[in-house]
Write an enzyme that holds these catalytic residues in place. Structure first.
Site, PDB file in Angstrom:
ATOM      1  N   SER A  68      10.640   0.322   6.285  1.00  0.00           N
ATOM      2  CA  SER A  68      10.093  -1.037   6.247  1.00  0.00           C
ATOM      3  C   SER A  68      11.208  -2.073   6.179  1.00  0.00           C
ATOM      4  O   SER A  68      12.302  -1.808   5.668  1.00  0.00           O
ATOM      5  CB  SER A  68       9.176  -1.216   5.030  1.00  0.00           C
ATOM      6  OG  SER A  68       8.110  -0.322   5.091  1.00  0.00           O
TER       7      SER A  68
HETATM    8  N1  SAM Z   1       8.014   2.403   2.658  1.00  0.00           N
HETATM    9  C1  SAM Z   1       8.558   3.282   3.649  1.00  0.00           C
HETATM   10  C2  SAM Z   1      10.047   3.162   3.744  1.00  0.00           C
HETATM   11  O1  SAM Z   1      10.616   2.308   3.052  1.00  0.00           O
HETATM   12  O2  SAM Z   1      10.639   3.900   4.511  1.00  0.00           O
HETATM   13  C3  SAM Z   1       8.019   2.957   4.996  1.00  0.00           C
HETATM   14  C4  SAM Z   1       6.882   3.694   5.316  1.00  0.00           C
HETATM   15  S1  SAM Z   1       6.348   3.620   6.992  1.00  0.00           S
HETATM   16  C5  SAM Z   1       6.147   1.923   7.313  1.00  0.00           C
HETATM   17  C6  SAM Z   1       4.688   4.203   6.683  1.00  0.00           C
HETATM   18  C7  SAM Z   1       4.621   5.676   6.363  1.00  0.00           C
HETATM   19  O3  SAM Z   1       3.262   6.001   6.024  1.00  0.00           O
HETATM   20  C8  SAM Z   1       4.990   6.578   7.523  1.00  0.00           C
HETATM   21  O4  SAM Z   1       6.025   7.442   7.157  1.00  0.00           O
HETATM   22  C9  SAM Z   1       3.700   7.338   7.834  1.00  0.00           C
HETATM   23  O5  SAM Z   1       3.916   8.652   8.292  1.00  0.00           O
HETATM   24  C10 SAM Z   1       3.008   7.310   6.481  1.00  0.00           C
HETATM   25  N2  SAM Z   1       1.566   7.518   6.502  1.00  0.00           N
HETATM   26  C11 SAM Z   1       0.645   7.036   7.384  1.00  0.00           C
HETATM   27  N3  SAM Z   1      -0.592   7.460   7.036  1.00  0.00           N
HETATM   28  C12 SAM Z   1      -0.446   8.220   5.914  1.00  0.00           C
HETATM   29  C13 SAM Z   1      -1.350   8.934   5.078  1.00  0.00           C
HETATM   30  N4  SAM Z   1      -2.659   8.966   5.308  1.00  0.00           N
HETATM   31  N5  SAM Z   1      -0.844   9.592   4.005  1.00  0.00           N
HETATM   32  C14 SAM Z   1       0.484   9.578   3.740  1.00  0.00           C
HETATM   33  N6  SAM Z   1       1.392   8.923   4.501  1.00  0.00           N
HETATM   34  C15 SAM Z   1       0.937   8.252   5.567  1.00  0.00           C
END
Ligand code: SAM
Length: 218
Positions: A68
Site C-alpha cells: 500500500s
Molecule cells: N497492507 C498491505 C501492505 O502493506 O503490503 C497491502 C495489502 S494489499 C493492498 C491487499 C492484500 O489483501 C493482498 O495481499 C491480497 O492478496 C489480500 N487479500 C485480498 N482478499 C483477501 C482475503 N479475503 N483474505 C485475506 N487476504 C486477502
C-alpha cells in the site's frame, strides 16, 4: 527476487523525508509518524527498486498485489488509534509492511493473507526483521472467529460491503476500518461497536485498493 536487509544513510534520509511529506499531507498522529520513520520500507522491495521505496506510491509486490501507499498506511493506522496491547486483526497481510507499523504501535497483531506465496514470504521475512505477529493463511473476509474478539480490525483490500461477521468479532468499543466501494474506488469507512447490536458508521475519503476476494467479499 533478491532481497537485502541493509539500512544505510540514503534509506534513512529518504524515510525522514517521507515522514515530513506525510505530515504535510495531514497525518498528525506522532506515534504513527514515528512508526513510519522506523520501519525500513525498502526491505519489502527487491534491491533494484529501493529508489522507489520511499516515494508515496503503492508498488507491485508480485502475484498481482501491491504494497500500500505510505499515505494510505498512515491514514488507516491513524484512524485505528492503536493503544499498547490492543488485539488487532489485519485482513490482507500483503507485504507485511502495515503489519510492522501496527506492531510498532504496540498492538498484538493477528494477520491473514489468502495468497500462499505472499504468506510464505512474510512468515520468514518479518520474524527475520524482528517483527512477530500471529500469521494466518486463508480467507480473511470471514475474520478469524477463533481468536475474536478484537479491539480493532483493519481491512487492507477493497470490500463490496461490510462483512457482518467482522462486526461480531469486535469487542464492545471496538473499531473496524475498511475500504468499501466498487472495483474502481472505495470510501474509507470506520465502524465503532457501541452496543451489542449498535454500531456507528462514518464514511471518509476515497481510495483505490486491490479487491477483497472471498466468501464474504468479491
Ligand atoms: N497492507 C498491505 C501492505 O502493506 O503490503 C497491502 C495489502 S494489499 C493492498 C491487499 C492484500 O489483501 C493482498 O495481499 C491480497 O492478496 C489480500 N487479500 C485480498 N482478499 C483477501 C482475503 N479475503 N483474505 C485475506 N487476504 C486477502
Amino acid at each position: 527476487m533478491a532481497y537485502r536487509f541493509v539500512d544505510n544513510y540514503r534509506e534513512k534520509g529518504a524515510r525522514k523525508q517521507l515522514v515530513h511529506h506525510l505530515e504535510k499531507r495531514g497525518i498528525q498522529d506522532k506515534a504513527v509518524l514515528k512508526a513510519i520513520g522506523k520501519v525500513p520500507r525498502h526491505f519489502f522491495f527487491d534491491e533494484t527498486f529501493w529508489n522507489q521505496a520511499y516515494r508515496d506510491i503503492a508498488f507491485p509486490i508480485g502475484d498481482g498485489q501491491t504494497i500500500s501507499q505510505p499515505y494510505t498506511v498512515a491514514y488507516q493506522s491513524e484512524l485505528l488509534h492503536v493503544k499498547k496491547g490492543d488485539r488487532v486483526l489485519e485482513i490482507g497481510t500483503g507485504s507485511g509492511y502495515q503489519t510492522c507499523i501496527l506492531l510498532e504501535l504496540g498492538a498484538e497483531v493477528f494477520t491473514i493473507e489468502r495468497q500462499e506465496a505472499l504468506y510464505n514470504r512474510t512468515v520468514v521475512v518479518l520474524p527475520y526483521m524482528g517483527y512477530k505477529p500471529h500469521f494466518f493463511l486463508g480467507d480473511g473476509s470471514k475474520g478469524i472467529p477463533e481468536h475474536a474478539p478484537y479491539d480493532k480490525i483493519i481491512v487492507t483490500a477493497g470490500a463490496p460491503f461490510v462483512p457482518e461477521v467482522m462486526l461480531g468479532q469486535l469487542k464492545l468499543g471496538g473499531l473496524l476500518v475498511i475500504p468499501v466501494g466498487d472495483e474502481k474506488e472505495q470510501k474509507m469507512v470506520t465502524i465503532l461497536r457501541v452496543g451489542e447490536n449498535d454500531f456507528e458508521r462514518i464514511e471518509l475519503d476515497t481510495f483505490r485498493f486491490v479487491p477483497l476476494v472471498g466468501d464474504k467479499a468479491w
